[in-house]
Design an enzyme around this catalytic site. Structure first.
Site, PDB file in Angstrom:
ATOM      1  N   GLY A 101      -9.161  33.141 -33.444  1.00  0.00           N
ATOM      2  CA  GLY A 101     -10.296  33.465 -32.404  1.00  0.00           C
ATOM      3  C   GLY A 101     -10.263  34.790 -31.865  1.00  0.00           C
ATOM      4  N   GLY A 103     -10.793  37.653 -33.553  1.00  0.00           N
ATOM      5  CA  GLY A 103     -12.025  38.488 -33.980  1.00  0.00           C
ATOM      6  C   GLY A 103     -13.037  38.133 -33.119  1.00  0.00           C
ATOM      7  N   ASN A 130     -16.455  42.153 -48.797  1.00  0.00           N
ATOM      8  CA  ASN A 130     -15.735  41.173 -47.719  1.00  0.00           C
ATOM      9  C   ASN A 130     -16.632  40.085 -47.193  1.00  0.00           C
ATOM     10  OD1 ASN A 130     -13.962  40.440 -45.907  1.00  0.00           O
ATOM     11  ND2 ASN A 130     -13.852  42.513 -44.850  1.00  0.00           N
ATOM     12  N   TYR A 137     -19.697  37.451 -39.535  1.00  0.00           N
ATOM     13  CA  TYR A 137     -20.745  38.142 -38.801  1.00  0.00           C
ATOM     14  C   TYR A 137     -21.926  37.524 -38.633  1.00  0.00           C
ATOM     15  CZ  TYR A 137     -17.388  42.128 -38.834  1.00  0.00           C
ATOM     16  OH  TYR A 137     -15.983  42.691 -38.779  1.00  0.00           O
TER      17      TYR A 137
END
Length: 171
Positions: A101, A103, A130, A137
């Protein structure tokens, strides 16, 4: 890794964090397949983050008082929106802390800063190979700006461009 019950603490970096930040920068460069690209030093980062005219800000993610990640960001400006934005230059979480958690906590913390400062945008780059980061994201609501390409001038080319039109560089 099983996610801990409590999210990591996120706090502003202090001058004492600069050596750890540089270690994180070097680890990130190695992960991004550029282990020899880091030119920054502790004095350079100290001046950039805590000098008389800071170039950027940093936050530290920590668990049990130990740093497990960081983010460095700075202000941008958009003529289209007429407002400032936030550019996330680096975000790194140690391999042992990934999935904990950290990030997500770093991103959410930065988003709160952007909202509190009335920034129009929160942007960053991610390497196209990546895939775990891209998926992470996207899950957070990020949208790729694939129609734009990054352009860079550095080193000798930067100096040549600086001399263009002055009689000091090639034209």
């Amino acid at each position: 890794m099983t996610a801990p019950a409590d999210p990591p603490a996120i706090r502003p970096a202090t001058p004492a964090d600069v050596p750890a930040i540089l270690d994180f920068v070097r680890a990130l460069a190695a992960f991004e397949r550029e282990p020899d690209a880091v030119q920054a030093t502790v004095p350079m980062l100290h001046a950039a983050l805590f000098g008389p005219t800071p170039a950027a800000e940093a936050v530290i993610a920590e668990r049990d008082g130990a740093p497990i990640g960081f983010a460095i960001f700075y202000t941008t400006f958009s003529t289209w929106t007429g407002r400032r934005g936030m550019w996330l230059d680096d975000l790194y979480v140690t391999p042992a802390a990934r999935g904990s958690g950290a990030g997500a906590a770093l991103l959410a913390h930065l988003a709160r800063i952007a909202v509190a400062r009335d920034y129009a945008r929160f942007e960053w780059w991610v390497l196209d190979w990546n895939l775990p980061a891209i998926e992470f994201y996207r899950a957070k609501g990020a949208v790729a700006q694939d129609e734009w390409t990054v352009q860079r001038v550095d080193g000798a080319a930067l100096h040549a461009l600086a001399g263009a039109g002055t009689g000091q560089g090639r034209e």
